[in-house]
Write a protein that holds these residues in place. Structure first.
Motif, PDB file in Angstrom:
ATOM      1  N   GLU A  75      -4.381  12.004  -7.150  1.00  0.00           N
ATOM      2  CA  GLU A  75      -5.035  10.790  -7.210  1.00  0.00           C
ATOM      3  C   GLU A  75      -5.998  11.005  -5.929  1.00  0.00           C
ATOM      4  O   GLU A  75      -7.163  10.649  -6.510  1.00  0.00           O
ATOM      5  N   VAL A  76      -5.869  11.713  -5.137  1.00  0.00           N
ATOM      6  CA  VAL A  76      -6.757  12.051  -4.179  1.00  0.00           C
ATOM      7  C   VAL A  76      -7.961  12.958  -4.621  1.00  0.00           C
ATOM      8  O   VAL A  76      -9.320  12.547  -4.394  1.00  0.00           O
ATOM      9  N   MET A 135       0.811  -1.171  -0.147  1.00  0.00           N
ATOM     10  CA  MET A 135       0.001   0.085   0.053  1.00  0.00           C
ATOM     11  C   MET A 135       0.922   1.137  -0.065  1.00  0.00           C
ATOM     12  O   MET A 135       1.747   1.114   0.684  1.00  0.00           O
ATOM     13  N   ARG A 136       0.684   2.211  -0.707  1.00  0.00           N
ATOM     14  CA  ARG A 136       1.115   3.634  -0.829  1.00  0.00           C
ATOM     15  C   ARG A 136       0.285   4.707  -0.615  1.00  0.00           C
ATOM     16  O   ARG A 136      -1.140   4.600  -0.606  1.00  0.00           O
TER      17      ARG A 136
END
Length: 63
Positions: free
Chosen positions: A8-9, A1-2
């Motif tokens: 992207e948010v 997970m990154r």
């Protein structure tokens, strides 16, 4: 997970540009000011208590 990037948010939150909590458009069942939910719940409770008390008083006076 990154960790998601700012772009992207915004994509996930449905916004464009810089995404902040105020501009995300997220809401909780139509409530966008989640800080006031507690206050709203207290007001609903107080209103319900007043209504029930009124009914109890009316019924008691009827006897």
């Amino acid at each position: 997970m990154r960790t998601l990037t700012t772009a992207e948010v915004c994509t996930v939150a449905g916004g464009t540009g810089t995404c902040t909590p105020e501009s995300s458009g997220n809401d909780l069942m139509g409530v966008t000011n989640s800080g006031g939910v507690g206050r709203d719940l207290i007001n609903i409770y107080e209103g319900a208590v007043a209504a029930v008390s009124h009914v109890i008083e009316r019924v008691a006076n009827a006897f």
